[in-house]
Design an enzyme around this catalytic site. Structure first.
Site, mmCIF file in Angstrom:
data_model
loop_
_atom_site.group_PDB
_atom_site.id
_atom_site.type_symbol
_atom_site.label_atom_id
_atom_site.label_comp_id
_atom_site.label_asym_id
_atom_site.label_seq_id
_atom_site.Cartn_x
_atom_site.Cartn_y
_atom_site.Cartn_z
ATOM 1 N N CYS A 2 0.877 -1.195 -0.062
ATOM 2 C CA CYS A 2 0.198 -0.092 0.095
ATOM 3 C C CYS A 2 1.007 1.254 -0.154
ATOM 4 C CB CYS A 2 -0.946 -0.009 1.105
ATOM 5 S SG CYS A 2 -2.117 -1.393 1.302
ATOM 6 N N ARG A 27 5.721 -0.449 -4.337
ATOM 7 C CA ARG A 27 5.104 -1.149 -3.033
ATOM 8 C C ARG A 27 4.105 -2.333 -3.349
ATOM 9 N NH1 ARG A 27 6.439 1.959 1.318
ATOM 10 N NH2 ARG A 27 4.772 1.073 2.434
ATOM 11 N N TRP A 76 -2.958 -2.604 -1.485
ATOM 12 C CA TRP A 76 -3.018 -3.953 -1.547
ATOM 13 C C TRP A 76 -3.815 -4.878 -0.929
ATOM 14 C CZ3 TRP A 76 -0.724 -8.281 0.879
ATOM 15 C CH2 TRP A 76 -0.041 -9.289 0.240
ATOM 16 N N ASN A 102 -3.044 2.463 5.795
ATOM 17 C CA ASN A 102 -2.177 1.420 5.368
ATOM 18 C C ASN A 102 -2.250 0.429 6.696
ATOM 19 O OD1 ASN A 102 -1.216 2.175 2.899
ATOM 20 N ND2 ASN A 102 0.665 2.798 3.309
ATOM 21 N N GLY A 103 -1.970 -0.561 6.599
ATOM 22 C CA GLY A 103 -1.755 -1.883 7.756
ATOM 23 C C GLY A 103 -2.840 -2.557 7.845
ATOM 24 N N GLU A 489 19.070 -17.075 -2.687
ATOM 25 C CA GLU A 489 18.688 -15.646 -3.625
ATOM 26 C C GLU A 489 18.452 -15.907 -4.997
ATOM 27 O OE1 GLU A 489 17.959 -11.711 -3.925
ATOM 28 O OE2 GLU A 489 17.625 -13.119 -2.339
ATOM 29 N N LYS A 493 14.955 -14.659 -7.165
ATOM 30 C CA LYS A 493 14.959 -13.798 -7.931
ATOM 31 C C LYS A 493 14.104 -14.628 -9.099
ATOM 32 C CE LYS A 493 16.354 -10.404 -6.232
ATOM 33 N NZ LYS A 493 15.567 -11.223 -5.330
ATOM 34 N N GLU A 496 10.267 -15.154 -8.324
ATOM 35 C CA GLU A 496 9.159 -13.909 -7.860
ATOM 36 C C GLU A 496 9.053 -12.962 -9.063
ATOM 37 O OE1 GLU A 496 11.004 -11.354 -4.991
ATOM 38 O OE2 GLU A 496 13.244 -11.455 -5.909
ATOM 39 N N HIS A 512 18.250 -37.267 -0.698
ATOM 40 C CA HIS A 512 17.274 -37.357 0.315
ATOM 41 C C HIS A 512 15.804 -37.261 0.101
ATOM 42 C CE1 HIS A 512 20.212 -38.352 3.566
ATOM 43 N NE2 HIS A 512 21.206 -37.533 2.999
ATOM 44 N N LYS A 611 6.864 -4.392 -2.259
ATOM 45 C CA LYS A 611 8.335 -4.015 -1.945
ATOM 46 C C LYS A 611 8.737 -4.097 -0.426
ATOM 47 C CE LYS A 611 12.411 -2.541 -2.857
ATOM 48 N NZ LYS A 611 13.671 -3.513 -3.431
#
Length: 616
Positions: A2, A27, A76, A102-103, A489, A493, A496, A512, A611
Site C-alpha cells: 500500500c 510497493r 494491496w 495502510n496496515g 537468492e 529472483k 518472484e 534425500h 516491496k
C-alpha cells in the site's frame, strides 16, 4: 505494501497526488484512489481498480479535479477483494470524514459491529472503512476535535496503521496518525506533504519529519504540528533527505530492476567507502559509528541474524562467513518465526536485524522482542530514520540509495558488502586475524565493485541463454555452503519475477528425496565457487545429468573442465572465496530478469508482491 500520499498547499492537489502515487507503485497494489477538497466543499473522491493509469485516465491526469488539499492511496488487498468499492479513500455518508489507511486492524470486526449498532452503514469489506467511521463517531460524540477523535480511535484499535484523514470542518488540513506502518512528513514554506515512503516526496521537498508510533500530526500549508496520544504537542527536529531524486527514475533503462542491477557497483562502493580506509597500501575498517565498541565485540557470545526474504539470504551467507572468520556461533532466523520463539538468545548475544526499508513488520516485531528482553540489537538498514533504525541499539547503514523494483538487487549486494566488513572487524578485534590478514581481506572486498562491472559487461550471453528458458516449468538450484546461500537468492529472483517454480537445495540433500523430481529435460543450475566443495557439488550435478537434467554451471574463472559436464557455463572473476556471493549472484539476477522479459511479464511489479511488507 500500500502507499499513502497527501498534499496541502496552494497548488492543484490531484496531479501531485497522482505523481506521488506513481513513485510508490513499486510497493505493490491492486487499486488506487484520491480525495481532494476544494475549500469548504465536499471532497471529490475518485477510485479505480487496477493500475494507476486507470485512475489517471478517469481524472484526466488530475486536471479535472479541483482543490488544493487531498489524500491518495494505492491498495494491496488484505480485507476484501481488489475492487473499486474496496479501494481507498473511504468516506462517511455525510462526507464529514474521508481517509486512507495502510496496515491491518485486527479487531475491525468488533469495531464494525459497534458502529453498526450506532447506526453506521458499511459499503465495503475493508477494515479501513471501519477505522474512518470510528473516527467520525468519536469526533461527533466528544468535542469535534480531530486530534481527540484520532486519539480515542487509536486506543481502541488493535493492529498496525498509518492514517491520513480530512474533516469537513477543517478545510486545508490533513490529520495523520501512525502505529507500526511507515509514514514520513515533508514541509516547505507554502506546502505540507505526507507519504509512506521517501520517493513520493523527493520531487517536492527534502525537509522531512519522522512521526513515531502512537503519534499524530496536523498538516497545513507550510506547517506540521505533532501530538502525543494525550493530545499534547511535541517538538520535532527536521531531517534532510540526501537521496538523489534521479535515483528514483529509470534513467533510460527499460525497467528499474535492470537499472538497479547496474547500480550495484556504486551501491557496494559507497557502502564500503563508509567503512574502509586505505593508507600506504594497508586497509583498515571501522564500525565505530554504530556505537559498538571493541569491548562489546569481545563479549559477544553468539550472533542471531533475523530477516525476511532476500535479507534472510544475506544472513545465511553471513552465517558461513562470520563463523569461519571468528568462530562465534551464528544462527540465521526468519523474522516471522523468531518473533514467536520462546528460546531467546542469551544476554551477551548480538541480534542483527537486516531490512532494506527498515519498516518490515516481522523484523520490527523481532527487534522489539529483543529490546524487551534486554538483548543488544544491531540494525542493518538502507533507510535513514526508518523505524528499525530508530529503535535498534546500534545501526549500520547501507548506502544503496532508493530501490524501486520489488525484486531487490542493489540493496542485497550492499547488505552483503556491509556484512563482510562487519565480519572482518569482529575477527580483527577479537584477535583471530592479524593486521596483515585483515588488510588482505579488506582489499579483496574492495575489488567487488569492479568485478561486478566486468560481469555486467557480458550480460548479453546470459540474455541469449535466458530466451531458451521462457517455457520452463521447474528450475532447481543446487550448491553447498556459501554456494547454497547464493542458490537461495538466485531461486527467489527467478520465481518472484518469472513465476516459474524454482527451488534451492543443499546439493548434499539431493539423495534425500529431491533427486526423484529430476526427469528428462529438467533444468538444474549448479553453483560451484567454493574450492573445497567443488568436486562434491560437481558429482551432484553429474548425478542429475545422468537422469536427464539440462545443466547450467556457475563457477570461477579457471574451472574450465566443468564444460565437459555442464551444457552452459557462466564464469565469475576470482576473489577470496568468502566473498564470492557478491559476484555469483549477479548472473542469477540477470537470468531471472531476462527470463521474465522473455515471458512478457511486468518485471518491476510482479503479481501479488509488495516491496516493503509492513503487515504481518
Amino acid at each position: 505494501m500500500c502507499g499513502i500520499v497527501g498534499y496541502t498547499g496552494n497548488k492543484k492537489a490531484a496531479p501531485i497526488l497522482l505523481d506521488g502515487l506513481a513513485k510508490l507503485e513499486y510497493r505493490g497494489y491492486d487499486s488506487a484512489g484520491i480525495a481532494v477538497r476544494d475549500h469548504d466543499k465536499d471532497p471529490a473522491v475518485v477510485k479505480a481498480k487496477g493500475r494507476l493509469k486507470v485512475l489517471s485516465e478517469k481524472t484526466d491526469a488530475g486536471r479535472s479535479i479541483k482543490g488544493t488539499c487531498g489524500i491518495g492511496h494505492t491498495r494491496w488487498a488484505t480485507h476484501g477483494e481488489p475492487s473499486e468499492n474496496n479501494a481507498h479513500p473511504h468516506i462517511t455518508d455525510d462526507y464529514n470524514v474521508v481517509g486512507v489507511h495502510n496496515g491491518i486492524i485486527e479487531n475491525y470486526q468488533q469495531l464494525r459491529d459497534k458502529m453498526i449498532r450506532k447506526g453506521y452503514k458499511f459499503y465495503s469489506d475493508t477494515d479501513t472503512e471501519v477505522a474512518i467511521k470510528t473516527i467520525d463517531y468519536y469526533f461527533k460524540k466528544y468535542t469535534h476535535d480531530p486530534i481527540e477523535a484520532l486519539a480515542k480511535t487509536m486506543v481502541r484499535v488493535r493492529g498496525s496503521y498509518a492514517l491520513a484523514v480530512m474533516f469537513k470542518d477543517f478545510p486545508g488540513k490533513i490529520f495523520v496518525a501512525r502505529k507500526d506502518s511507515p509514514m514520513i512528513i515533508g514541509v516547505e514554506s507554502d506546502a505540507c506533504y505526507v507519504a509512506s515512503d521517501v520517493p513520493a516526496l523527493l520531487k517536492y521537498t527534502r525537509n522531512v519529519y519522522y512521526i513515531n508510533d502512537l503519534e499524530m500530526a496536523c498538516l497545513e500549508p507550510g506547517k506540521a504540528t505533532f501530538y502525543n496520544l494525550d493530545g499534547d504537542t511535541i517538538d520535532k527536529t527536521p531531517a534532510v533527505i540526501d537521496w538523489d531524486a534521479k535515483a528514483a527514475e529509470k534513467g533510460g533503462f527499460e525497467h528499474f530492476m535492470m537499472k538497479e542491477i547496474h547500480e550495484q557497483p556504486k551501491a557496494v562502493s559507497d557502502t564500503l567507502g563508509s567503512l574502509i580506509t586505505s593508507e600506504d597500501g594497508t586497509f583498515k575498517a571501522s564500525i565505530s559509528e554504530t556505537g559498538i565498541t571493541d569491548d562489546m565485540i569481545k563479549k559477544i557470545s553468539q550472533i542471531y541474524i533475523v530477516a525476511c526474504g532476500s535479507a534472510n539470504h544475506v544472513g545465511i551467507a553471513a552465517q558461513y562467513i562470520i563463523e569461519r572468520l571468528t568462530g562465534i556461533p551464528v544462527r540465521c532466523e526468519l523474522s516471522s518465526e523468531f518473533r514467536y520463539r520462546d528460546n531467546l538468545p542469551d544476554k551477551n548475544a548480538l541480534v542483527i536485524i537486516i531490512s532494506q526499508s527498515g519498516e518490515t513488520a516481522d523484523s520490527l516485531a523481532a527487534l522489539r522482542k529483543c529490546k524487551e528482553n534486554g538483548i543488544r540489537t544491531l540494525a542493518l538498514v538502507n533507510v535513514v530514520g526508518s523505524s528499525i533504525a530508530r529503535e535498534a541499539d546500534h545501526v549500520l547503514y547501507t548506502l544503496a540509495g532508493p530501490e524501486i523494483s520489488v525484486a531487490t538487487t542493489k540493496a542485497y549486494s550492499a547488505q552483503l558488502a556491509a556484512i563482510y566488513v562487519f565480519a572482518v572487524v569482529l575477527a580483527s578485534v577479537r584477535g583471530i586475524i592479524d593486521e596483515e590478514r585483515t588488510s588482505y581481506l579488506l582489499s579483496e572486498i574492495m575489488t567487488i565493485p569492479d568485478k561486478i562491472t566486468k560481469i555486467l559487461e557480458d550480460k548479453e550471453r546470459i540474455q541469449w541463454f535466458a530466451s531458451k528458458l521462457a517455457a520452463e516449468k521447474d528450475i532447481f538450484y543446487i550448491g553447498r555452503g556459501i554456494d547454497y546461500a547464493i542458490c537461495m537468492e538466485g531461486s527467489l529472483k527467478m520465481k518472484e519475477i518469472s513465476y516459474i517454480h524454482s527451488e534451492a537445495y543443499a546439493a548434499g540433500e539431493l539423495k534425500h528425496g529431491t533427486i526423484s523430481l529430476i526427469e528428462d529435460g529438467t533444468f538444474v543450475i549448479g553453483v560451484l565457487t567454493q574450492s573445497d566443495l567443488y568436486d562434491k557439488t560437481l558429482s551432484n550435478l553429474v548425478e542429475t545429468k545422468t537422469r536427464g537434467a539440462y545443466l547450467m554451471a556457475l563457477t570461477n574463472f579457471g574451472n574450465y573442465a566443468i564444460e565437459d559436464s555442464a551444457d552452459f557455463v557462466v564464469y565469475v572473476p576470482k576473489i577470496d572465496e568468502l566473498f564470492t556471493a557478491s559476484l555469483a549472484i549477479i548472473p542469477l539476477q540477470l537470468l531471472g530478469y531476462y527470463v521474465s522479459c522473455a515471458r512478457g511479464l511486468d518485471v518491476d511489479k510482479p503479481r501479488n508482491l509488495a516491496k516493503s511488507v509492513t503487515v504481518e
